[in-house]
Design a protein around this motif. Structure first.
Motif, PDB file in Angstrom:
ATOM      1  N   LYS A 139      42.582  40.643  50.136  1.00 19.35           N
ATOM      2  CA  LYS A 139      42.248  42.035  49.800  1.00 19.35           C
ATOM      3  C   LYS A 139      41.946  42.030  48.476  1.00 19.35           C
ATOM      4  O   LYS A 139      40.865  42.642  47.756  1.00 19.35           O
ATOM      5  N   ARG A 140      43.078  41.636  47.326  1.00 20.55           N
ATOM      6  CA  ARG A 140      42.976  41.681  45.761  1.00 20.55           C
ATOM      7  C   ARG A 140      41.614  40.885  45.564  1.00 20.55           C
ATOM      8  O   ARG A 140      41.167  41.379  44.547  1.00 20.55           O
ATOM      9  N   TRP A 141      41.627  39.669  45.949  1.00 19.65           N
ATOM     10  CA  TRP A 141      40.781  38.919  45.641  1.00 19.65           C
ATOM     11  C   TRP A 141      39.277  39.451  45.989  1.00 19.65           C
ATOM     12  O   TRP A 141      38.416  39.386  44.983  1.00 19.65           O
ATOM     13  N   LYS A 142      39.068  39.877  47.182  1.00 21.32           N
ATOM     14  CA  LYS A 142      37.737  40.586  47.466  1.00 21.32           C
ATOM     15  C   LYS A 142      37.391  41.824  46.554  1.00 21.32           C
ATOM     16  O   LYS A 142      36.243  41.780  46.042  1.00 21.32           O
ATOM     17  N   GLU A 143      38.270  42.444  46.242  1.00 23.07           N
ATOM     18  CA  GLU A 143      38.111  43.710  45.459  1.00 23.07           C
ATOM     19  C   GLU A 143      37.833  43.092  44.082  1.00 23.07           C
ATOM     20  O   GLU A 143      36.862  43.895  43.485  1.00 23.07           O
ATOM     21  N   ARG A 144      38.569  42.216  43.462  1.00 23.24           N
ATOM     22  CA  ARG A 144      38.481  41.703  42.044  1.00 23.24           C
ATOM     23  C   ARG A 144      37.011  41.215  42.020  1.00 23.24           C
ATOM     24  O   ARG A 144      36.419  41.337  40.990  1.00 23.24           O
ATOM     25  N   VAL A 145      36.378  40.314  42.776  1.00 20.12           N
ATOM     26  CA  VAL A 145      35.408  39.523  42.713  1.00 20.12           C
ATOM     27  C   VAL A 145      33.998  40.074  43.231  1.00 20.12           C
ATOM     28  O   VAL A 145      33.016  39.625  42.774  1.00 20.12           O
ATOM     29  N   GLU A 146      34.226  41.278  43.704  1.00 24.76           N
ATOM     30  CA  GLU A 146      33.153  41.968  44.117  1.00 24.76           C
ATOM     31  C   GLU A 146      31.928  42.342  42.966  1.00 24.76           C
ATOM     32  O   GLU A 146      30.801  41.940  43.276  1.00 24.76           O
ATOM     33  N   GLU A 147      32.270  42.651  42.064  1.00 25.91           N
ATOM     34  CA  GLU A 147      31.561  42.884  40.671  1.00 25.91           C
ATOM     35  C   GLU A 147      30.890  41.397  40.057  1.00 25.91           C
ATOM     36  O   GLU A 147      29.814  41.431  39.378  1.00 25.91           O
ATOM     37  N   PHE A 205      30.270  35.834  34.623  1.00 22.18           N
ATOM     38  CA  PHE A 205      31.418  35.776  35.484  1.00 22.18           C
ATOM     39  C   PHE A 205      32.328  34.617  35.899  1.00 22.18           C
ATOM     40  O   PHE A 205      33.250  34.474  36.670  1.00 22.18           O
ATOM     41  N   VAL A 206      31.606  33.617  35.767  1.00 23.22           N
ATOM     42  CA  VAL A 206      31.918  32.218  36.244  1.00 23.22           C
ATOM     43  C   VAL A 206      33.641  31.768  36.095  1.00 23.22           C
ATOM     44  O   VAL A 206      34.232  31.733  37.182  1.00 23.22           O
ATOM     45  N   ASP A 207      34.006  32.208  34.897  1.00 25.34           N
ATOM     46  CA  ASP A 207      35.194  31.933  34.513  1.00 25.34           C
ATOM     47  C   ASP A 207      36.188  32.732  35.250  1.00 25.34           C
ATOM     48  O   ASP A 207      37.388  32.406  35.979  1.00 25.34           O
ATOM     49  N   GLU A 208      35.920  33.943  35.300  1.00 23.56           N
ATOM     50  CA  GLU A 208      36.859  34.875  35.858  1.00 23.56           C
ATOM     51  C   GLU A 208      36.658  34.627  37.423  1.00 23.56           C
ATOM     52  O   GLU A 208      37.930  34.999  37.765  1.00 23.56           O
ATOM     53  N   PHE A 209      35.667  34.462  38.088  1.00 18.45           N
ATOM     54  CA  PHE A 209      35.778  34.090  39.483  1.00 18.45           C
ATOM     55  C   PHE A 209      36.532  32.950  39.748  1.00 18.45           C
ATOM     56  O   PHE A 209      37.158  32.842  40.734  1.00 18.45           O
ATOM     57  N   ILE A 210      36.313  31.684  38.870  1.00 12.19           N
ATOM     58  CA  ILE A 210      37.200  30.683  38.952  1.00 12.19           C
ATOM     59  C   ILE A 210      38.859  31.034  39.062  1.00 12.19           C
ATOM     60  O   ILE A 210      39.541  30.640  39.846  1.00 12.19           O
ATOM     61  N   GLU A 211      39.117  31.878  38.191  1.00 12.29           N
ATOM     62  CA  GLU A 211      40.395  32.232  37.935  1.00 12.29           C
ATOM     63  C   GLU A 211      41.041  32.991  39.286  1.00 12.29           C
ATOM     64  O   GLU A 211      42.096  32.759  39.791  1.00 12.29           O
ATOM     65  N   ALA A 212      40.229  34.060  39.756  1.00 15.85           N
ATOM     66  CA  ALA A 212      40.573  34.645  40.917  1.00 15.85           C
ATOM     67  C   ALA A 212      40.747  33.981  42.228  1.00 15.85           C
ATOM     68  O   ALA A 212      41.436  34.203  42.892  1.00 15.85           O
ATOM     69  N   THR A 213      39.459  33.223  42.160  1.00 19.87           N
ATOM     70  CA  THR A 213      39.742  32.320  43.418  1.00 19.87           C
ATOM     71  C   THR A 213      40.820  31.001  43.438  1.00 19.87           C
ATOM     72  O   THR A 213      41.292  30.974  44.670  1.00 19.87           O
ATOM     73  N   ARG A 214      41.115  30.721  42.429  1.00 17.31           N
ATOM     74  CA  ARG A 214      42.370  29.728  42.463  1.00 17.31           C
ATOM     75  C   ARG A 214      43.508  30.379  42.828  1.00 17.31           C
ATOM     76  O   ARG A 214      44.255  30.011  43.509  1.00 17.31           O
ATOM     77  N   GLU A 215      43.880  31.596  42.515  1.00 20.72           N
ATOM     78  CA  GLU A 215      45.073  32.629  42.675  1.00 20.72           C
ATOM     79  C   GLU A 215      44.804  32.700  44.365  1.00 20.72           C
ATOM     80  O   GLU A 215      45.888  32.518  45.070  1.00 20.72           O
ATOM     81  N   ASN A 216      43.839  33.146  44.961  1.00 18.99           N
ATOM     82  CA  ASN A 216      43.525  33.278  46.187  1.00 18.99           C
ATOM     83  C   ASN A 216      43.794  31.943  47.163  1.00 18.99           C
ATOM     84  O   ASN A 216      44.531  31.620  48.184  1.00 18.99           O
ATOM     85  N   HIS A 217      43.360  30.801  46.592  1.00 16.00           N
ATOM     86  CA  HIS A 217      43.429  29.563  47.263  1.00 16.00           C
ATOM     87  C   HIS A 217      44.814  29.123  47.221  1.00 16.00           C
ATOM     88  O   HIS A 217      45.488  28.623  48.359  1.00 16.00           O
ATOM     89  N   LYS A 218      45.568  29.453  46.132  1.00 17.96           N
ATOM     90  CA  LYS A 218      47.007  28.898  46.203  1.00 17.96           C
ATOM     91  C   LYS A 218      47.798  29.665  47.344  1.00 17.96           C
ATOM     92  O   LYS A 218      48.743  29.159  47.886  1.00 17.96           O
ATOM     93  N   LYS A 219      47.610  30.866  47.363  1.00 20.30           N
ATOM     94  CA  LYS A 219      48.230  31.664  48.577  1.00 20.30           C
ATOM     95  C   LYS A 219      47.737  31.397  49.784  1.00 20.30           C
ATOM     96  O   LYS A 219      48.453  31.174  50.905  1.00 20.30           O
ATOM     97  N   SER A 220      46.448  31.072  49.953  1.00 19.05           N
ATOM     98  CA  SER A 220      45.896  30.760  51.253  1.00 19.05           C
ATOM     99  C   SER A 220      46.418  29.572  51.882  1.00 19.05           C
ATOM    100  O   SER A 220      46.431  29.675  53.386  1.00 19.05           O
ATOM    101  N   VAL A 221      46.624  28.692  51.158  1.00 14.51           N
ATOM    102  CA  VAL A 221      47.024  27.290  51.945  1.00 14.51           C
ATOM    103  C   VAL A 221      48.355  27.430  52.327  1.00 14.51           C
ATOM    104  O   VAL A 221      48.582  26.470  52.952  1.00 14.51           O
ATOM    105  N   SER A 222      49.169  28.449  51.937  1.00 15.72           N
ATOM    106  CA  SER A 222      50.590  28.439  52.447  1.00 15.72           C
ATOM    107  C   SER A 222      50.671  29.421  53.729  1.00 15.72           C
ATOM    108  O   SER A 222      51.570  29.732  54.258  1.00 15.72           O
ATOM    109  N   GLU A 223      49.404  29.921  54.130  1.00 14.38           N
ATOM    110  CA  GLU A 223      49.400  30.905  55.173  1.00 14.38           C
ATOM    111  C   GLU A 223      49.729  30.073  56.474  1.00 14.38           C
ATOM    112  O   GLU A 223      49.164  28.880  56.815  1.00 14.38           O
ATOM    113  N   PRO A 224      50.451  30.831  57.527  1.00 13.71           N
ATOM    114  CA  PRO A 224      50.504  30.068  58.903  1.00 13.71           C
ATOM    115  C   PRO A 224      49.335  29.806  59.222  1.00 13.71           C
ATOM    116  O   PRO A 224      48.194  30.737  59.464  1.00 13.71           O
TER     117      PRO A 224
END
Length: 103
Positions: free
Chosen positions: A72-80, A14-33
């Motif tokens: 929340k989406r990231w956490k649910e997606r990467v759990e498996e 699942f390495v590739d899938e994890f990287i994809e999901a976590t990149r998405e989470n990263h991009k949103k997280s860096v813009s958080e207040p």
């Protein structure tokens, strides 16, 4: 300031899938207040091993991160994908001591 280092071991298939999901989470997280850093790192010796380095201005900002839809989406997606439960280590920031030195 609060910094959490999250240690994650992913199932090798699942390495590739994890990287994809976590990149998405990263991009949103860096813009958080209140976000100062959100680094996504992969171990060179073990490509299934990852670290997240999450720095926030306050406990409140860090807590708010866990309430975002993208987290929340990231956490649910990467759990498996997890080989074992992820481990977060909360730290006390010694340096840089002043907020202005973070950016």
């Amino acid at each position: 300031m609060i910094v959490t280092v999250v240690d994650i071991q992913v199932k090798s298939e699942f390495v590739d899938e994890f990287i994809e999901a976590t990149r998405e989470n990263h991009k949103k997280s860096v813009s958080e207040p209140g976000n100062l850093r959100f680094d996504f790192l992969q171990d060179k010796a073990d490509p299934s091993h990852f670290l997240l380095y999450e720095a926030y201005e306050s406990e409140e900002a860090a807590a708010n991160h866990k309430r975002t839809d993208h987290y929340k989406r990231w956490k649910e997606r990467v759990e498996e994908y997890m080989e074992r439960p992820r481990r977060g280590t909360q730290t006390r920031v010694i340096e840089p001591e002043k907020l202005r030195d973070w950016k």
